[in-house]
Scaffold this motif. Structure first.
Motif, PDB file in Angstrom:
ATOM      1  N   ALA A   1       0.855  -1.189   0.000  1.00 49.29           N
ATOM      2  CA  ALA A   1       0.000   0.000   0.000  1.00 49.29           C
ATOM      3  C   ALA A   1       0.890   1.237   0.000  1.00 49.29           C
ATOM      4  O   ALA A   1       1.927   1.276   0.658  1.00 49.29           O
ATOM      5  N   GLY A   2       0.495   2.228  -0.786  1.00 47.94           N
ATOM      6  CA  GLY A   2       1.283   3.438  -0.930  1.00 47.94           C
ATOM      7  C   GLY A   2       2.017   3.503  -2.259  1.00 47.94           C
ATOM      8  O   GLY A   2       2.470   4.574  -2.666  1.00 47.94           O
ATOM      9  N   ALA A   3       2.131   2.365  -2.951  1.00 48.29           N
ATOM     10  CA  ALA A   3       2.746   2.343  -4.281  1.00 48.29           C
ATOM     11  C   ALA A   3       1.800   3.020  -5.272  1.00 48.29           C
ATOM     12  O   ALA A   3       0.675   3.397  -4.919  1.00 48.29           O
ATOM     13  N   ARG A   4       2.225   3.157  -6.503  1.00 45.70           N
ATOM     14  CA  ARG A   4       1.406   3.792  -7.538  1.00 45.70           C
ATOM     15  C   ARG A   4       1.293   2.884  -8.757  1.00 45.70           C
ATOM     16  O   ARG A   4       2.302   2.391  -9.255  1.00 45.70           O
ATOM     17  N   LEU A   5       0.060   2.682  -9.242  1.00 43.75           N
ATOM     18  CA  LEU A   5      -0.183   1.926 -10.466  1.00 43.75           C
ATOM     19  C   LEU A   5      -0.060   2.888 -11.639  1.00 43.75           C
ATOM     20  O   LEU A   5      -0.790   3.876 -11.707  1.00 43.75           O
ATOM     21  N   ILE A   6       0.854   2.597 -12.563  1.00 45.62           N
ATOM     22  CA  ILE A   6       1.162   3.480 -13.686  1.00 45.62           C
ATOM     23  C   ILE A   6       0.453   3.047 -14.962  1.00 45.62           C
ATOM     24  O   ILE A   6      -0.005   3.876 -15.737  1.00 45.62           O
ATOM     25  N   ALA A   7       0.353   1.714 -15.182  1.00 38.43           N
ATOM     26  CA  ALA A   7      -0.223   1.217 -16.436  1.00 38.43           C
ATOM     27  C   ALA A   7      -0.888  -0.134 -16.209  1.00 38.43           C
ATOM     28  O   ALA A   7      -0.492  -0.898 -15.327  1.00 38.43           O
ATOM     29  N   ILE A   8      -1.913  -0.405 -17.021  1.00 34.17           N
ATOM     30  CA  ILE A   8      -2.602  -1.691 -17.033  1.00 34.17           C
ATOM     31  C   ILE A   8      -2.445  -2.268 -18.430  1.00 34.17           C
ATOM     32  O   ILE A   8      -2.907  -1.663 -19.404  1.00 34.17           O
ATOM     33  N   ASP A   9      -1.794  -3.408 -18.538  1.00 28.08           N
ATOM     34  CA  ASP A   9      -1.610  -4.098 -19.815  1.00 28.08           C
ATOM     35  C   ASP A   9      -1.027  -3.170 -20.881  1.00 28.08           C
ATOM     36  O   ASP A   9      -1.440  -3.178 -22.025  1.00 28.08           O
ATOM     37  N   GLY A  10      -0.073  -2.341 -20.468  1.00 27.62           N
ATOM     38  CA  GLY A  10       0.602  -1.440 -21.396  1.00 27.62           C
ATOM     39  C   GLY A  10      -0.108  -0.115 -21.622  1.00 27.62           C
ATOM     40  O   GLY A  10       0.436   0.767 -22.273  1.00 27.62           O
ATOM     41  N   THR A  11      -1.317   0.048 -21.093  1.00 27.62           N
ATOM     42  CA  THR A  11      -2.058   1.305 -21.249  1.00 27.62           C
ATOM     43  C   THR A  11      -1.741   2.226 -20.083  1.00 27.62           C
ATOM     44  O   THR A  11      -2.072   1.918 -18.940  1.00 27.62           O
TER      45      THR A  11
ATOM     46  N   ALA B   1       1.659   3.725   3.503  1.00 24.52           N
ATOM     47  CA  ALA B   1       0.300   3.195   3.436  1.00 24.52           C
ATOM     48  C   ALA B   1      -0.687   4.335   3.676  1.00 24.52           C
ATOM     49  O   ALA B   1      -0.532   5.103   4.609  1.00 24.52           O
ATOM     50  N   PRO B   2      -1.684   4.470   2.806  1.00 23.08           N
ATOM     51  CA  PRO B   2      -2.636   5.562   2.947  1.00 23.08           C
ATOM     52  C   PRO B   2      -3.543   5.395   4.165  1.00 23.08           C
ATOM     53  O   PRO B   2      -3.840   4.273   4.581  1.00 23.08           O
ATOM     54  N   THR B   3      -3.966   6.508   4.726  1.00 21.32           N
ATOM     55  CA  THR B   3      -4.888   6.513   5.861  1.00 21.32           C
ATOM     56  C   THR B   3      -5.903   7.631   5.657  1.00 21.32           C
ATOM     57  O   THR B   3      -5.725   8.515   4.823  1.00 21.32           O
ATOM     58  N   GLY B   4      -6.971   7.606   6.444  1.00 22.72           N
ATOM     59  CA  GLY B   4      -7.949   8.683   6.474  1.00 22.72           C
ATOM     60  C   GLY B   4      -8.567   8.986   5.125  1.00 22.72           C
ATOM     61  O   GLY B   4      -9.037   8.104   4.416  1.00 22.72           O
ATOM     62  N   ASP B   5      -8.546  10.285   4.751  1.00 15.53           N
ATOM     63  CA  ASP B   5      -9.172  10.735   3.511  1.00 15.53           C
ATOM     64  C   ASP B   5      -8.562  10.102   2.261  1.00 15.53           C
ATOM     65  O   ASP B   5      -9.214   9.995   1.233  1.00 15.53           O
ATOM     66  N   ALA B   6      -7.309   9.691   2.342  1.00 18.04           N
ATOM     67  CA  ALA B   6      -6.666   9.057   1.190  1.00 18.04           C
ATOM     68  C   ALA B   6      -7.330   7.741   0.824  1.00 18.04           C
ATOM     69  O   ALA B   6      -7.175   7.262  -0.291  1.00 18.04           O
ATOM     70  N   LEU B   7      -8.092   7.155   1.736  1.00 17.64           N
ATOM     71  CA  LEU B   7      -8.782   5.891   1.467  1.00 17.64           C
ATOM     72  C   LEU B   7     -10.215   6.085   0.994  1.00 17.64           C
ATOM     73  O   LEU B   7     -10.856   5.142   0.557  1.00 17.64           O
ATOM     74  N   SER B   8     -10.714   7.324   1.064  1.00 11.93           N
ATOM     75  CA  SER B   8     -12.106   7.552   0.674  1.00 11.93           C
ATOM     76  C   SER B   8     -12.228   7.623  -0.838  1.00 11.93           C
ATOM     77  O   SER B   8     -11.286   7.990  -1.540  1.00 11.93           O
ATOM     78  N   GLY B   9     -13.400   7.262  -1.335  1.00  9.71           N
ATOM     79  CA  GLY B   9     -13.658   7.299  -2.763  1.00  9.71           C
ATOM     80  C   GLY B   9     -13.769   5.907  -3.350  1.00  9.71           C
ATOM     81  O   GLY B   9     -13.685   4.894  -2.646  1.00  9.71           O
ATOM     82  N   ALA B  10     -13.980   5.855  -4.654  1.00 10.18           N
ATOM     83  CA  ALA B  10     -14.161   4.583  -5.360  1.00 10.18           C
ATOM     84  C   ALA B  10     -12.826   3.870  -5.530  1.00 10.18           C
ATOM     85  O   ALA B  10     -11.782   4.490  -5.731  1.00 10.18           O
ATOM     86  N   HIS B  11     -12.878   2.538  -5.418  1.00 10.45           N
ATOM     87  CA  HIS B  11     -11.694   1.700  -5.567  1.00 10.45           C
ATOM     88  C   HIS B  11     -11.921   0.668  -6.668  1.00 10.45           C
ATOM     89  O   HIS B  11     -13.052   0.357  -7.017  1.00 10.45           O
TER      90      HIS B  11
END
Length: 123
Positions: free
Chosen positions: A69-79, A110-120
């Motif tokens: 947790a805390g990493a960043r997803l940059i691309a999905i299947d090359g997109t 690892a994100p906490t609080g407001d960083a976890l709110s919203g759609a996943h």
């Protein structure tokens, strides 16, 4: 870090080729790679840093590759995800071929609080 195929065990990187310190390629034949990301809010798009990884499921491919947790997803299947809104990201994920390739940039806390709110989205 490395690439994994279903049913395999994590391998050490080759001594002749070092994996990028900036990206972790996740390779999974399974239905999910085992990471959850927070999608952009309505009317927003993914920024250049990618989507925030909010969880990596223990025992799944992403976790075995070292994603946390805390990493960043940059691309999905090359997109690349930069500039895409939540609907476009969901579409890219649904159209991704199997095996699934995810480019993840390690780092962050690892994100906490407001960083976890919203759609996943679980990938």
């Amino acid at each position: 870090y490395g690439r994994l195929a279903s049913g395999s065990t994590p391998r050490r990187p080759s001594l002749t080729r070092r994996p990028s310190a900036k990206r972790v390629p996740i390779f999974s034949y399974g239905e999910i790679a085992g990471l959850s990301v927070r999608l952009p809010a309505d009317g927003k798009t993914c920024g250049p840093k990618g989507l925030l990884v909010t969880d990596a499921l223990r025992g799944q491919w992403a976790h075995q590759c070292g994603v946390q947790a805390g990493a960043r997803l940059i691309a999905i299947d090359g997109t690349r995800l930069e500039g895409l809104d939540a609907a476009e990201i969901r579409l890219a994920a649904s159209r991704a071929s199997r095996p699934l390739w995810l480019d993840v940039q390690p780092g962050g806390h690892a994100p906490t609080g407001d960083a976890l709110s919203g759609a996943h989205l679980l990938l």
